[in-house]
Structures are given as C-alpha cells and as structure tokens.
Design a protein around this motif. Structure first.
Motif, PDB file in Angstrom:
ATOM      1  N   CYS A  78       7.233 -12.225  -3.032  1.00 25.47           N
ATOM      2  CA  CYS A  78       8.482 -12.065  -3.787  1.00 25.47           C
ATOM      3  C   CYS A  78       9.135 -10.751  -3.364  1.00 25.47           C
ATOM      4  O   CYS A  78       8.629  -9.670  -3.697  1.00 25.47           O
ATOM      5  CB  CYS A  78       8.207 -12.058  -5.286  1.00 25.47           C
ATOM      6  N   ASN A  79      10.225 -10.841  -2.621  1.00 27.78           N
ATOM      7  CA  ASN A  79      10.900  -9.659  -2.076  1.00 27.78           C
ATOM      8  C   ASN A  79      11.964  -9.180  -3.068  1.00 27.78           C
ATOM      9  O   ASN A  79      12.993  -9.821  -3.251  1.00 27.78           O
ATOM     10  CB  ASN A  79      11.550 -10.021  -0.743  1.00 27.78           C
ATOM     11  N   THR A  80      11.714  -8.042  -3.709  1.00 30.28           N
ATOM     12  CA  THR A  80      12.629  -7.565  -4.754  1.00 30.28           C
ATOM     13  C   THR A  80      13.812  -6.793  -4.196  1.00 30.28           C
ATOM     14  O   THR A  80      14.800  -6.583  -4.903  1.00 30.28           O
ATOM     15  CB  THR A  80      11.905  -6.660  -5.748  1.00 30.28           C
ATOM     16  N   GLY A  81      13.716  -6.308  -2.965  1.00 31.26           N
ATOM     17  CA  GLY A  81      14.776  -5.466  -2.415  1.00 31.26           C
ATOM     18  C   GLY A  81      14.909  -4.152  -3.162  1.00 31.26           C
ATOM     19  O   GLY A  81      15.950  -3.488  -3.073  1.00 31.26           O
ATOM     20  N   GLY A  82      13.869  -3.771  -3.894  1.00 31.36           N
ATOM     21  CA  GLY A  82      13.918  -2.530  -4.666  1.00 31.36           C
ATOM     22  C   GLY A  82      14.679  -2.657  -5.971  1.00 31.36           C
ATOM     23  O   GLY A  82      14.903  -1.653  -6.657  1.00 31.36           O
ATOM     24  N   SER A  83      15.084  -3.871  -6.344  1.00 23.05           N
ATOM     25  CA  SER A  83      15.874  -4.087  -7.558  1.00 23.05           C
ATOM     26  C   SER A  83      14.974  -4.218  -8.775  1.00 23.05           C
ATOM     27  O   SER A  83      14.153  -5.150  -8.833  1.00 23.05           O
ATOM     28  CB  SER A  83      16.730  -5.343  -7.419  1.00 23.05           C
ATOM     29  N   PRO A  84      15.105  -3.338  -9.774  1.00 23.12           N
ATOM     30  CA  PRO A  84      14.301  -3.479 -11.005  1.00 23.12           C
ATOM     31  C   PRO A  84      14.554  -4.807 -11.706  1.00 23.12           C
ATOM     32  O   PRO A  84      13.624  -5.421 -12.230  1.00 23.12           O
ATOM     33  CB  PRO A  84      14.758  -2.293 -11.863  1.00 23.12           C
ATOM     34  N   GLU A  85      15.807  -5.260 -11.725  1.00 22.87           N
ATOM     35  CA  GLU A  85      16.136  -6.520 -12.386  1.00 22.87           C
ATOM     36  C   GLU A  85      15.453  -7.695 -11.701  1.00 22.87           C
ATOM     37  O   GLU A  85      14.917  -8.599 -12.360  1.00 22.87           O
ATOM     38  CB  GLU A  85      17.656  -6.732 -12.389  1.00 22.87           C
ATOM     39  N   ARG A  86      15.467  -7.695 -10.373  1.00 26.48           N
ATOM     40  CA  ARG A  86      14.824  -8.789  -9.639  1.00 26.48           C
ATOM     41  C   ARG A  86      13.311  -8.763  -9.848  1.00 26.48           C
ATOM     42  O   ARG A  86      12.673  -9.811  -9.936  1.00 26.48           O
ATOM     43  CB  ARG A  86      15.169  -8.678  -8.154  1.00 26.48           C
ATOM     44  N   GLU A  87      12.738  -7.577  -9.930  1.00 19.49           N
ATOM     45  CA  GLU A  87      11.309  -7.464 -10.197  1.00 19.49           C
ATOM     46  C   GLU A  87      10.955  -8.129 -11.521  1.00 19.49           C
ATOM     47  O   GLU A  87       9.995  -8.899 -11.616  1.00 19.49           O
ATOM     48  CB  GLU A  87      10.901  -5.988 -10.206  1.00 19.49           C
ATOM     49  N   LEU A  88      11.729  -7.839 -12.560  1.00 18.61           N
ATOM     50  CA  LEU A  88      11.474  -8.428 -13.870  1.00 18.61           C
ATOM     51  C   LEU A  88      11.681  -9.937 -13.840  1.00 18.61           C
ATOM     52  O   LEU A  88      10.916 -10.695 -14.464  1.00 18.61           O
ATOM     53  CB  LEU A  88      12.373  -7.781 -14.918  1.00 18.61           C
ATOM     54  N   ASN A  89      12.688 -10.398 -13.139  1.00 17.36           N
ATOM     55  CA  ASN A  89      12.941 -11.838 -13.033  1.00 17.36           C
ATOM     56  C   ASN A  89      11.785 -12.557 -12.356  1.00 17.36           C
ATOM     57  O   ASN A  89      11.373 -13.641 -12.781  1.00 17.36           O
ATOM     58  CB  ASN A  89      14.237 -12.097 -12.266  1.00 17.36           C
ATOM     59  N   TYR A  90      11.245 -11.969 -11.293  1.00 12.93           N
ATOM     60  CA  TYR A  90      10.109 -12.589 -10.612  1.00 12.93           C
ATOM     61  C   TYR A  90       8.900 -12.675 -11.539  1.00 12.93           C
ATOM     62  O   TYR A  90       8.179 -13.686 -11.549  1.00 12.93           O
ATOM     63  CB  TYR A  90       9.743 -11.806  -9.351  1.00 12.93           C
ATOM     64  N   LEU A  91       8.661 -11.626 -12.309  1.00  7.01           N
ATOM     65  CA  LEU A  91       7.524 -11.649 -13.235  1.00  7.01           C
ATOM     66  C   LEU A  91       7.690 -12.761 -14.267  1.00  7.01           C
ATOM     67  O   LEU A  91       6.725 -13.445 -14.631  1.00  7.01           O
ATOM     68  CB  LEU A  91       7.373 -10.292 -13.923  1.00  7.01           C
ATOM     69  N   THR A  92       8.915 -12.946 -14.742  1.00  7.44           N
ATOM     70  CA  THR A  92       9.185 -14.029 -15.682  1.00  7.44           C
ATOM     71  C   THR A  92       8.937 -15.393 -15.038  1.00  7.44           C
ATOM     72  O   THR A  92       8.286 -16.271 -15.628  1.00  7.44           O
ATOM     73  CB  THR A  92      10.636 -13.951 -16.190  1.00  7.44           C
TER      74      THR A  92
ATOM     75  N   GLY B 287      12.043  10.335  -0.491  1.00  6.53           N
ATOM     76  CA  GLY B 287      12.548   9.002  -0.748  1.00  6.53           C
ATOM     77  C   GLY B 287      13.465   8.994  -1.963  1.00  6.53           C
ATOM     78  O   GLY B 287      13.889  10.057  -2.451  1.00  6.53           O
ATOM     79  N   PRO B 288      13.781   7.815  -2.502  1.00 11.26           N
ATOM     80  CA  PRO B 288      14.649   7.714  -3.678  1.00 11.26           C
ATOM     81  C   PRO B 288      14.065   8.475  -4.862  1.00 11.26           C
ATOM     82  O   PRO B 288      12.866   8.370  -5.155  1.00 11.26           O
ATOM     83  CB  PRO B 288      14.698   6.208  -3.960  1.00 11.26           C
ATOM     84  N   ALA B 289      14.894   9.238  -5.546  1.00 15.59           N
ATOM     85  CA  ALA B 289      14.414  10.130  -6.599  1.00 15.59           C
ATOM     86  C   ALA B 289      13.756   9.392  -7.746  1.00 15.59           C
ATOM     87  O   ALA B 289      12.900   9.963  -8.440  1.00 15.59           O
ATOM     88  CB  ALA B 289      15.576  10.982  -7.119  1.00 15.59           C
ATOM     89  N   GLU B 290      14.128   8.118  -7.972  1.00 19.28           N
ATOM     90  CA  GLU B 290      13.629   7.427  -9.163  1.00 19.28           C
ATOM     91  C   GLU B 290      12.282   6.740  -8.943  1.00 19.28           C
ATOM     92  O   GLU B 290      11.755   6.098  -9.857  1.00 19.28           O
ATOM     93  CB  GLU B 290      14.656   6.380  -9.619  1.00 19.28           C
ATOM     94  N   ARG B 291      11.681   6.860  -7.756  1.00 17.68           N
ATOM     95  CA  ARG B 291      10.431   6.173  -7.447  1.00 17.68           C
ATOM     96  C   ARG B 291       9.214   7.069  -7.686  1.00 17.68           C
ATOM     97  O   ARG B 291       9.223   8.260  -7.353  1.00 17.68           O
ATOM     98  CB  ARG B 291      10.433   5.706  -5.993  1.00 17.68           C
ATOM     99  N   THR B 292       8.139   6.485  -8.228  1.00 20.06           N
ATOM    100  CA  THR B 292       6.931   7.260  -8.501  1.00 20.06           C
ATOM    101  C   THR B 292       6.303   7.791  -7.219  1.00 20.06           C
ATOM    102  O   THR B 292       5.773   8.905  -7.195  1.00 20.06           O
ATOM    103  CB  THR B 292       5.899   6.410  -9.263  1.00 20.06           C
ATOM    104  N   THR B 293       6.345   7.006  -6.139  1.00 20.83           N
ATOM    105  CA  THR B 293       5.796   7.474  -4.865  1.00 20.83           C
ATOM    106  C   THR B 293       6.534   8.709  -4.382  1.00 20.83           C
ATOM    107  O   THR B 293       5.922   9.671  -3.899  1.00 20.83           O
ATOM    108  CB  THR B 293       5.893   6.356  -3.808  1.00 20.83           C
ATOM    109  N   THR B 294       7.849   8.704  -4.525  1.00 20.75           N
ATOM    110  CA  THR B 294       8.658   9.859  -4.134  1.00 20.75           C
ATOM    111  C   THR B 294       8.233  11.094  -4.918  1.00 20.75           C
ATOM    112  O   THR B 294       8.034  12.174  -4.340  1.00 20.75           O
ATOM    113  CB  THR B 294      10.147   9.572  -4.391  1.00 20.75           C
TER     114      THR B 294
ATOM    115  N   ALA C 269       6.689   2.490  -8.493  1.00 17.04           N
ATOM    116  CA  ALA C 269       7.452   1.924  -9.595  1.00 17.04           C
ATOM    117  C   ALA C 269       8.725   2.734  -9.824  1.00 17.04           C
ATOM    118  O   ALA C 269       8.812   3.907  -9.454  1.00 17.04           O
ATOM    119  CB  ALA C 269       6.607   1.918 -10.868  1.00 17.04           C
ATOM    120  N   VAL C 270       9.715   2.083 -10.439  1.00 17.55           N
ATOM    121  CA  VAL C 270      10.935   2.778 -10.827  1.00 17.55           C
ATOM    122  C   VAL C 270      10.657   3.588 -12.085  1.00 17.55           C
ATOM    123  O   VAL C 270      10.177   3.056 -13.086  1.00 17.55           O
ATOM    124  CB  VAL C 270      12.076   1.779 -11.084  1.00 17.55           C
ATOM    125  N   GLU C 271      10.957   4.880 -12.029  1.00 15.78           N
ATOM    126  CA  GLU C 271      10.672   5.760 -13.164  1.00 15.78           C
ATOM    127  C   GLU C 271      11.832   5.773 -14.164  1.00 15.78           C
ATOM    128  O   GLU C 271      12.531   6.765 -14.308  1.00 15.78           O
ATOM    129  CB  GLU C 271      10.393   7.181 -12.670  1.00 15.78           C
TER     130      GLU C 271
END
Length: 355
Positions: free
Chosen positions: A105-119, A201-208, A135-137
C-alpha cells in the motif's frame, strides 16, 4: 445493536450501494465520496458481516504492507523482505501460519491515505498489517493510527511497526536513528570538521527528528551546539530525495561557503549533495566531506564510496514479516531496537586545514 450498511450510508449521505462499492473496492468511486464513506465507517465502527467479535478468528490470507514510496530503495528493501516471508511458510505450517498474500500500500507520505488503507485492511480482515518508515508527528494523526491499530488487533489482525515509534496493540521494531546519527557526526568531528552542514528530511517525520537530534547531540557534546556556532542556521529541511539534497547544498553553501562537511539525512539526499558540490567545482572529500544514512545498495558503489550509517533493512523487514505471521516470538515488552553501524568510506576525510 449492530451498525448496518444503511447506518453508514446515512452518515456518509450516500446510497447503500455506494457504501458497498467503496468497501468492496471493485467499482470506481470519486475520491471525496470514498473518503466520506470511510470516515463514516470509522466513526460508526462498522465491520462487514457483523460485530468485530465474530471476526476475531476469521482473518483472511491478506497482509498489508504500508510504505511511503515503493520506488524509494529504503521502502522497497523492507517491503520485499516482508513479502518474501509471506510465501516461505508452507507445507507443515500451512493454514494460519502458511502462505499469505502481501499487498503493498503506497501512501505517498499522505497521512489521510495511510488512515484510509488501515480502514480498508480492517474491512478485508487482513491477517496482519506492517507499517514501515517514520510516522507523521501530529497528535491527531498519531491518535488516529493508534485507534485503528487497536481496532485491527481486536479483530484478530497482527499489527507490526518497522522503523516507527511504539504504539499500544502493535509489535515494534524501532531503528537506532538517533544513535546512528550521533556516531556519524562524531566521526566527522574526530576527523577535525567543525563547520558541518546538515540536510534534514521533512520536519514532521519522526525519522527526521531522531536523526537530527543525534547530529545535534554530537555537536553539542563537542561544544558546537549553540546558535552562535550556526548549528540551526546550517540545517536545511527538504524531502528525502536527490533534488532536495541538491537544492539544500546550494543553500548551505550560500549560508557558509567555508563548510568542510555536509551530513545528509539519507543516502538518496547525499547523492544530490554530491552532485551539487561537483557542479560548484568542489571535490569530495578534498574540499567537502559528505555522509549519508541507511547504507542503500548504491552507497558502496558511489564515487567516492559514501560514508553512511548502515541499517539492516532486509533483516528488519524479514523479521517484521515473521512477527506478522506469528512465526517468531514477540520481543520483551513488544519492542526491539534494530541497531545501526557506522560505515566509514572514501567520501569523508580530514578537512584541508587539518591535513
């Protein structure tokens, strides 16, 4: 009273047939409509064919693997290793522990798409779900993911995190991002570097956050952590891709043309860093040392070979796959650390003044 398809349709303001199409996934539905239906499903905690308790022992042969970008070698390696485990348990271990179908499931980094896939994976009664990468912080998103993990687990789905912070109801393999980044910067400091740029990387990511914290911890321990030394000024955020590394390097050189080293938050960024330095007529490592993170397959073959931090991505993905199948005991407390290793190569050397 059990929630019905009609209840979901009323909440989403669509027909029952539209709800059925969204849940089956066999018919095209407008993205906005699909999102509204899935939100109603979540809000009402609707489960196909009855309450979740009736499905606790009725999971399918499906395993969902969520990635930010399957074209990124970091995620491709992990996903490939997870998938290889899905088909390795056959014969005597057939049945619940047997061969599974891994769906990427390729989310493209989208939090909304991540939640949709889980559903959607809950609707499909997935046997397991593996979430990979940082994860998105954002508090709301993190709470939503935790809630979905709880619902999946209560329905009999195993939830495994690979490279993410732990959450309840999930087994977690965390990566030593902070420790690895600290050792990498300490390596540069030991070589004599003091003017070190950092491409995050992107500021909102835990890995970053974890990798940047490790870098700054090493700088601070060396007495270089204050704003007066420019640690904040010499940090540029971007995406985890080559073009971000290229653009960030030009910006770092604009801010301090006397930089002697640049640390990239991953190896793909580091490729962009190297390209920008060459285009500016600078030599690696003679003029500027470069370091990355992850030790992706191309790192050792780059010219010069890239100094980086190795994460055993294939091994971690394979272990995540075994945990998802229940073929390996859970680690104590449900959390295990995946250790990192400094790989010192030809892209780093003492600065010219120290030679």
């Amino acid at each position: 009273m059990a929630v019905t398809l009609a209840d979901v349709a009323a909440r989403a303001r669509v027909s029952a047939a539209t709800v059925s199409r969204v849940l089956s996934g066999n018919y095209p539905v407008a993205e906005s409509t699909r999102a509204r239906v899935l939100r109603a499903v979540d809000e009402l905690e609707y489960v196909v064919n009855g309450p979740a308790s009736a499905l606790a022992a009725a999971t399918s042969d499906l395993v969902g693997v969520l990635v930010n970008d399957i074209a990124d070698p970091f995620f491709g390696i992990i996903a490939g290793a997870v998938q290889s485990e899905m088909g390795s348990a056959v014969g005597a271990e057939s049945g619940r522990h047997g061969e599974k179908l891994a769906v990427i499931c390729n989310t493209g980094g989208s939090p909304e798409r991540e939640l949709n896939y889980l559903t959607l994976l809950q609707r499909q009664r997935a046997a397991a779900v593996v979430l990979t990468g940082g994860a998105v912080e954002h508090p709301d998103h993190m709470a939503a993911v935790a809630a979905k993990a709880s619902r999946l687990a209560s329905s009999g789905t195993r939830v495994v995190l690979c490279g993410r912070p732990p959450i309840e109801d999930a087994v977690t393999l965390t990566f030593d991002n902070r420790g690895g980044a600290r050792r990498l910067t300490e390596h540069l400091l030991t070589l004599g570097h003091r003017r070190i740029g950092y491409v995050a990387g992107p500021a909102e990511r835990t890995t970053t956050r974890d990798r940047l914290e490790g870098h700054r911890a090493a700088m601070s321990a060396a007495g270089l952590g204050g704003l007066s030394e420019g640690v904040e000024r010499l940090t540029v955020h971007g995406l985890y891709d080559r073009s971000s590394g290229y653009d960030a390097t030009l910006e770092l050189l604009r801010r301090d043309e006397a930089l002697t080293a640049i640390v990239a938050a991953n190896d793909t960024i580091a490729l962009g860093v190297c390209a920008a330095l060459r285009d500016q007529g600078l030599r690696i490592p003679d003029d500027v040392s470069v370091a990355g993170f992850d030790d992706l397959p191309f790192s050792a073959d780059a010219v010069p070979a890239l100094t980086t931090v190795r994460l055993p991505l294939h091994e971690a993905g394979a272990r995540a796959g075994r945990l998802a199948l229940g073929r390996e005991p859970q680690p104590p407390g449900g959390v295990a650390m995946v250790r990192s290793e400094l790989m010192a190569r030809a892209s780093t050397a003492p600065p010219r003044a120290a030679k």
